[in-house]
Design a protein around this motif. Structure first.
Motif, PDB file in Angstrom:
ATOM      1  N   MET A 104      34.498  37.668  35.417  1.00 29.61           N
ATOM      2  CA  MET A 104      33.189  36.982  35.936  1.00 29.61           C
ATOM      3  C   MET A 104      31.939  37.542  35.387  1.00 29.61           C
ATOM      4  O   MET A 104      31.649  38.727  35.504  1.00 29.61           O
ATOM      5  CB  MET A 104      33.182  37.015  37.420  1.00 29.61           C
ATOM      6  CG  MET A 104      34.592  36.370  38.165  1.00 29.61           C
ATOM      7  SD  MET A 104      34.848  34.812  37.629  1.00 29.61           S
ATOM      8  CE  MET A 104      36.459  34.544  38.282  1.00 29.61           C
ATOM      9  N   LYS A 112      29.343  34.012  41.896  1.00 30.37           N
ATOM     10  CA  LYS A 112      30.528  34.682  41.495  1.00 30.37           C
ATOM     11  C   LYS A 112      31.669  35.156  42.262  1.00 30.37           C
ATOM     12  O   LYS A 112      32.754  34.957  42.076  1.00 30.37           O
ATOM     13  CB  LYS A 112      30.083  35.957  40.636  1.00 30.37           C
ATOM     14  CG  LYS A 112      29.430  35.830  39.237  1.00 30.37           C
ATOM     15  CD  LYS A 112      29.346  36.910  38.792  1.00 30.37           C
ATOM     16  CE  LYS A 112      28.338  38.026  39.605  1.00 30.37           C
ATOM     17  NZ  LYS A 112      27.145  37.411  39.955  1.00 30.37           N
ATOM     18  N   THR A 113      31.292  35.811  43.501  1.00 27.87           N
ATOM     19  CA  THR A 113      32.028  36.429  44.379  1.00 27.87           C
ATOM     20  C   THR A 113      32.920  35.025  44.985  1.00 27.87           C
ATOM     21  O   THR A 113      34.331  35.153  45.080  1.00 27.87           O
ATOM     22  CB  THR A 113      31.360  37.322  45.291  1.00 27.87           C
ATOM     23  OG1 THR A 113      30.518  38.210  44.718  1.00 27.87           O
ATOM     24  CG2 THR A 113      32.305  37.834  46.313  1.00 27.87           C
ATOM     25  N   SER A 116      35.170  34.021  42.716  1.00 28.72           N
ATOM     26  CA  SER A 116      36.583  34.688  42.438  1.00 28.72           C
ATOM     27  C   SER A 116      37.306  34.541  43.607  1.00 28.72           C
ATOM     28  O   SER A 116      38.751  34.273  43.073  1.00 28.72           O
ATOM     29  CB  SER A 116      36.021  36.414  42.335  1.00 28.72           C
ATOM     30  OG  SER A 116      34.991  36.556  41.435  1.00 28.72           O
ATOM     31  N   ALA A 120      41.225  32.874  42.854  1.00 32.59           N
ATOM     32  CA  ALA A 120      42.467  33.629  43.389  1.00 32.59           C
ATOM     33  C   ALA A 120      43.218  32.705  44.143  1.00 32.59           C
ATOM     34  O   ALA A 120      44.571  32.671  44.105  1.00 32.59           O
ATOM     35  CB  ALA A 120      42.111  34.950  43.726  1.00 32.59           C
ATOM     36  N   LEU A 133      42.177  40.821  43.161  1.00 33.03           N
ATOM     37  CA  LEU A 133      40.870  40.806  43.103  1.00 33.03           C
ATOM     38  C   LEU A 133      40.194  41.994  42.833  1.00 33.03           C
ATOM     39  O   LEU A 133      40.676  43.053  43.623  1.00 33.03           O
ATOM     40  CB  LEU A 133      40.096  40.102  44.207  1.00 33.03           C
ATOM     41  CG  LEU A 133      40.337  38.420  44.446  1.00 33.03           C
ATOM     42  CD1 LEU A 133      40.083  37.987  45.705  1.00 33.03           C
ATOM     43  CD2 LEU A 133      39.236  37.909  43.464  1.00 33.03           C
ATOM     44  N   LEU A 147      33.822  40.259  49.319  1.00 34.51           N
ATOM     45  CA  LEU A 147      34.995  40.236  48.534  1.00 34.51           C
ATOM     46  C   LEU A 147      36.150  40.600  49.086  1.00 34.51           C
ATOM     47  O   LEU A 147      37.252  39.835  49.508  1.00 34.51           O
ATOM     48  CB  LEU A 147      35.045  40.989  47.230  1.00 34.51           C
ATOM     49  CG  LEU A 147      36.077  40.255  46.141  1.00 34.51           C
ATOM     50  CD1 LEU A 147      35.849  38.973  45.757  1.00 34.51           C
ATOM     51  CD2 LEU A 147      36.304  41.511  45.128  1.00 34.51           C
ATOM     52  N   ILE A 187      41.501  39.499  38.681  1.00 35.70           N
ATOM     53  CA  ILE A 187      40.013  38.718  38.759  1.00 35.70           C
ATOM     54  C   ILE A 187      38.990  39.877  38.943  1.00 35.70           C
ATOM     55  O   ILE A 187      38.998  40.509  39.989  1.00 35.70           O
ATOM     56  CB  ILE A 187      40.257  37.478  39.599  1.00 35.70           C
ATOM     57  CG1 ILE A 187      41.222  36.525  39.152  1.00 35.70           C
ATOM     58  CG2 ILE A 187      38.763  36.998  39.581  1.00 35.70           C
ATOM     59  CD1 ILE A 187      41.509  35.433  40.437  1.00 35.70           C
ATOM     60  N   ASP A 189      35.225  40.608  39.826  1.00 30.90           N
ATOM     61  CA  ASP A 189      33.875  40.384  40.077  1.00 30.90           C
ATOM     62  C   ASP A 189      32.942  41.484  39.508  1.00 30.90           C
ATOM     63  O   ASP A 189      33.368  42.609  39.587  1.00 30.90           O
ATOM     64  CB  ASP A 189      33.822  40.070  41.709  1.00 30.90           C
ATOM     65  CG  ASP A 189      32.692  39.361  42.217  1.00 30.90           C
ATOM     66  OD1 ASP A 189      32.128  38.758  41.308  1.00 30.90           O
ATOM     67  OD2 ASP A 189      32.360  39.655  43.424  1.00 30.90           O
TER      68      ASP A 189
END
Ligand code: GDP
Length: 295
Positions: A104, A112-113, A116, A120, A133, A147, A187, A189
């Motif tokens: 990202m 972004k977070t 993400s 997912a 993640l 997150l 993924i 972040d």
């Protein structure tokens, strides 16, 4: 809030009835209306100008006598051209590697977070993936916590290394961990800043070089309108990203950033974020976005 472009064009085309074909002179007013509609939708002014030039070339010589509603015909030309410029078809993300790696990028606050987590969740539920993640924002403990909370909510593991200030190492270790645990999608972040800065760019470039992701997604807040283009360009120049995610389309923005970014960086928009919840994610559809821009 905005006058519908279709109505505007119908109005300006009334004066064309009986004049036969569209000429440079009689199309000028109409194109001004198209340009105004694009600017109202926050399309970058240079992009709007370029767009109306293209539409003009297509409209010149169009027969308005045989068309009952020339305004609508013009709207169709504008709509189709918008959809074509935004890529025509929806473009999927690449998740073929094992693990597939998605990185990202974007400014702080762009979403972004949140994205993400949404991605997912989507991959787990709709594509039978086993995502991991990775919390790569080493500067803001709150981002790591955010997150973790999302991961718990969607039942996806989150890799963190609290205390480690090296995001490249964290990303590499996370991928090792994913291999061990059988996670087929990683993924990552990353940290963002409020404005573009050299350290952030170097850092994310270093992560890219170290982990060689299949996808680098640039996440951008659609409410940032005209600024979105400059940000997209800078990130693309440095990272050569593979796709764009337009967030916060649940707000009252008309989404002109989609057209601007696509035109300027020529990368597909892959997803749109439509809310804060984990389910509020849609695949990008150019024709739908064209409708929205035209209002
Ligand atoms: P980051 O700094 O880029 O990681 O951004 P965050 O994911 O923390 O998002 C910043 C804020 O925007 C948070 O309050 C999110 O809940 C919110 N947000 C993210 N995506 C969306 C969206 O699609 N719609 C709305 N309304 N809010 C969003």
């Amino acid at each position: 809030m905005f006058e519908n472009l279709s109505d505007r064009l119908e109005r300006s085309f009334k004066i064309l009835k009986g004049e036969g074909k569209i000429t440079e002179i009689n199309v000028a007013e109409t194109l001004k209306d198209v340009r105004r509609a694009l600017l109202d939708a926050d399309v970058n002014y240079k992009v709007a100008k370029q767009f109306t030039d293209t539409v003009k070339a297509k409209a010149l010589g169009m027969d308005v006598l045989t068309s009952v509603k020339p305004g609508q015909l013009m709207v169709k030309i504008v709509h189709d051209e918008l959809a074509t410029l935004m890529g025509g078809e929806a473009v999927d993300v690449q998740i073929s590697g094992n693990p597939a790696i998605i990185l990202m990028s974007g400014l702080q606050g762009s979403g972004k977070t949140t994205f993400s987590g949404k991605l997912a969740n989507l991959m787990k539920n709709k594509r039978s993936k086993k995502p991991l993640l990775v919390a790569g924002d080493v500067y803001r403990p709150a981002a790591i916590e955010q997150l973790k909370v999302l991961g718990e909510q969607i039942q996806v593991p989150v890799y963190t290394e609290e205390g480690n200030k090296n995001p490249v190492q964290i990303a590499q270790n996370a991928i090792k961990q994913a291999r061990q645990d059988g996670n087929d999608l990683v993924i990552i972040d990353t940290a963002g800043r409020l404005a573009i800065d050299e350290q952030m760019m170097q850092e994310i470039k270093a992560i890219k070089d170290a982990v060689n992701p299949q996808e680098i997604l640039f996440v951008v807040d659609s409410m940032t309108g005209q600024d979105a283009v400059n940000t997209a360009k800078e990130f693309n120049d440095r990272l050569d990203f593979t796709g764009v995610v337009l967030t916060k389309l649940d707000g009252d923005t008309r989404g002109g950033a989609a057209l601007s970014i696509r035109t300027v960086v020529n990368k597909p928009i892959k997803f749109v974020g439509t809310g804060e919840k984990m389910e509020a994610l849609d695949v990008f559809h150019p024709a739908r976005m064209a409708d929205r821009i035209l209002g």
